[in-house]
Design an enzyme around this catalytic site. Structure first.
Site, PDB file in Angstrom:
ATOM      1  N   GLU A   1     -12.956   1.963   2.304  1.00 34.23           N
ATOM      2  CA  GLU A   1     -12.382   2.087   3.638  1.00 34.23           C
ATOM      3  C   GLU A   1     -12.842   3.398   4.261  1.00 34.23           C
ATOM      4  OE1 GLU A   1      -8.011   1.004   5.328  1.00 34.23           O
ATOM      5  OE2 GLU A   1      -8.048   2.627   3.898  1.00 34.23           O
TER       6      GLU A   1
ATOM      7  N   GLU B   1       0.823  -1.203   0.000  1.00 35.00           N
ATOM      8  CA  GLU B   1       0.000   0.000   0.000  1.00 35.00           C
ATOM      9  C   GLU B   1       0.859   1.256   0.000  1.00 35.00           C
ATOM     10  OE1 GLU B   1      -2.909   0.401   3.124  1.00 35.00           O
ATOM     11  OE2 GLU B   1      -4.041   1.846   1.938  1.00 35.00           O
TER      12      GLU B   1
END
Lengths: 274, 274, 274, 274
Positions: free
Chosen positions: B220, B126
């Site tokens: 998210e 990420e």
């Protein structure tokens, strides 16, 4: 030299970091700026060991003393305002904000504002992103803080870089702040050249014109090539989007003039009934 | 219960945090997800004391062990990928990144990728903002890291929240990643409801379609009302933009379906010669 | 005088309307441009009585003759390309487009392209909004037309003003056109100053850089104060967003240079791995 | 059938074209709408031979009679307002607007407003792009017209499709109109599905909320597949971005609900001090 170059690039104002009287001849700097026709402002972020919002009274007292010192340095260098993160430390907090923390901050800012009033230095509170304070991350929080403070001389300091992280509606935030906006930072989303990134400066300038903002508009950018290492680390500047400050300064001056002109013309176009 | 509700809201996939076998019955969770027709992925951020990029070998070794444990937990719960900040700690660093740090991270990720390969769990790295790592803040940095790694099974994990802070051109970043994009997070600039803020999701979906991305797209959002306190503090969640997760989940599902449909129609419109 | 001023403002190119040899000394104009270091291009819109797509053969033949005359005038004045609405009339049509109309247009453009080839003048077909032709309103339609034409020397002429009305994805249209884009007009949504309105020029320049476009980029704006009355009426210029052309030209030059620089830097930022 | 389907899709209102009493049983339609719980409004564009702004008194008188007929039809079908291009013809003009034309339009609208007042039908004047009238292309022009009219019951009818062509600042235009906005059309830039194109509906809804607009918001889209041929030609609908109206209607309903919710949440987020 930085003052001279700023004037050469056509800037009307320089923003200085919190300078120590021990390290700088503040009188000389102030006179130099004045001779060049440059206005001066000052900004700072309190260090973790000088957090006026801390529950550790030693730390908080150190913070209040630091604020007083900074206000006097601002006065001595001829700065009209002191902004930045002056209500808490400039750090990534690791605990949730608390009502007590907020109250301690409020008291310290109130006391500093009184000193500022005596010194002819107005305080402006910078609303910054969640990674740089836990206390005032949005304009709404800032306005609530000002309401509790009850001192009209203290105003908000907004910054496009921070608003891009925290506000769902940056231009709405400017409109909501209205005449309680006292200082304004323009910065790109990656803290590099203006216009390269995702921030919609057209809407920002529209909002500034809509509220009749006539305060300072200051460009802020970071590169470890020219910025103090301590500040670079606090601001998490791990890569440099530029290394030469002269073309950066020239571009920002031109960019801001263009955006301001566009926004003014946009307003005239909007209202022209032909 | 969260699995059941996710399935009810029409989600095809749940992303789990790094679950400890000591605390969760991973087999049961995996079977439950499977019964509900839900895919599973896992993400994590290494703790500061488990930083695989650290120069302190005790810390780095701890990090490598944590990665191995997480990969095996992912396998046990039926997750197809492990993403997040698995190449450094998830923290606000206070030092500049260094070539040594990068090399240590590279070696640890390479070793973890081998374990992942044996376990049938692919790794995705990420790219996060400067306040949450000092190592991989941009897609370009991530691609350079992958080039050095030389393992085609490891791919990038991009996230709109982070790109909004770091990339000057988020959709260009997606196009540049191309088939090396392996996982995708959508999140609003303030980490709240999709569509409320400043992120231009139309351009994001256009780019995902342009590169033919067929991997996972995971929403998210954070609120201290439902998110683990430790993670909330690491992510600097000081205020809650929502408290009820059911309407949030329902909205995100609808929003993503709408944006995906719009982007597909936009592509068809673009190419339709009438 | 216009040529001199264009050169003074730093333009590298002037776009001329379809000038009649009877009214202008084309040789002298061409030499003047050449002396000033200015490139020359020409654009036009066929009049309703010279519609090459018309089913009335008298009208169509008139149109084909007009095209030939224009190509020769372009050659005589030193223009490298002839663009605009040269495949139909420049008018608000009142009937649906038909396959026959399309075929007639195709044949006329093919014939004109051959003449252009002999004269060293390349043809570029301007995709314009629905109110100014009924035949080629989108890039996809233009590309289909070029496919049917089968002459690689003929390319598309795109324009941001028209794309803002017709394309769901203007930057996607530019990418789709790729190396078949031969000429490019920048114009604001209200045909006034660049940057005042709603068009997202950042994305436009990103797309031009992405396809490696190295052709002409020409600014087009209208005001009855300086534009030919016939053209003003055809383009529906009922109100003037400006009256002085010198500051307009100076601004556009600066705006385009700035946007181009920004897009180039954005590309470099995107790819810089630090 | 269209009324039934509109109600099924969850619409609260249908906008009817100017229906002729000779062709439609207006009472029955009105009752049907009422039974279904649907509000009704009416819009129209005056034909070139019924141009109330014309200097040809025969044409102008015809236009005034048409307006009166339309107002009475609106009353008979239970419509609360009559909007559209009711102050000039709906056409591409070929001459510049003139002060006389404006005065004739003003007088005709004033007279029609009196009839509307008697009939309980309020007039709203649609600001449309330059290719569909030469008289009122911008909100500023519309407000100047209303000022001259001096009848508070007559308000503006704004439309995102038209604003995208004419306004440099569509959301600023809505804010400037304020309580003189009486009717609102949402339409995409290519007149197709909402959200596919370039219009920034987030800013549009923000502005509508900011002015406290509580009037009708009507979605308008065109396809020759379902729209009257005469109107299609007047609106230059040469290609169909859709052919099935049911999914279009379902999508628009969902899109508008989502955008409205987002804008409301954005306002709450903006003001929440946490």
């Amino acid at each position: 030299m930085a003052l001279e170059r700023s004037a050469e690039h056509g800037y009307a104002l320089v923003e200085l970091a919190n300078l120590r009287a021990a390290d700088f001849d503040l009188d000389r700097l102030g006179n130099k700026a004045s001779d060049l026709g440059l206005g001066v402002t000052m900004t700072m972020g309190l260090a973790p060991d000088a957090d006026v919002s801390s529950g550790d009274e030693t730390v908080a007292a150190h913070g209040r003393a630091e604020l007083e010192t900074a206000i006097k340095a601002a006065r001595d260098v001829g700065a009209t305002s002191l902004g930045g993160i002056i209500y808490s430390a400039h750090q990534k907090y690791t605990h949730m904000p608390s009502p007590d923390q907020w109250q301690r901050s409020l008291a310290a800012v109130g006391q500093a504002a009184d000193i500022g009033c005596e010194c002819g230095v107005s305080l402006v509170l910078e609303i910054v992103n969640r990674f740089e304070t836990n206390l005032l991350n949005t304009t709404a929080q800032g306005l609530k803080f000002l309401d509790a403070l009850g001192d009209d001389a203290v105003k908000l300091h907004l910054d496009t870089f921070h608003m891009n992280i925290e506000e769902t509606d940056p231009e709405g935030a400017i409109r909501m702040a209205g005449d309680r906006l006292g200082y304004f930072h323009v910065g790109e989303n990656n803290r590099g050249y203006l216009g390269d990134g995702v921030i919609d400066f057209d809407r920002i300038f529209d909002a500034l014109l809509d509220i009749g903002y006539d305060g300072d508009v200051v460009y802020e950018s970071f590169s470890s090539a020219v910025v103090d290492e301590k500040l670079s680390r606090a601001c998490a500047i791990w890569r440099d989007t530029w290394t030469e400050s002269a073309p950066l300064a020239a571009h920002a001056r031109q960019f801001l003039a263009l955006k301001y002109d566009e926004a003014q013309r946009r307003r005239r176009n909007l209202r022209a009934a032909g």
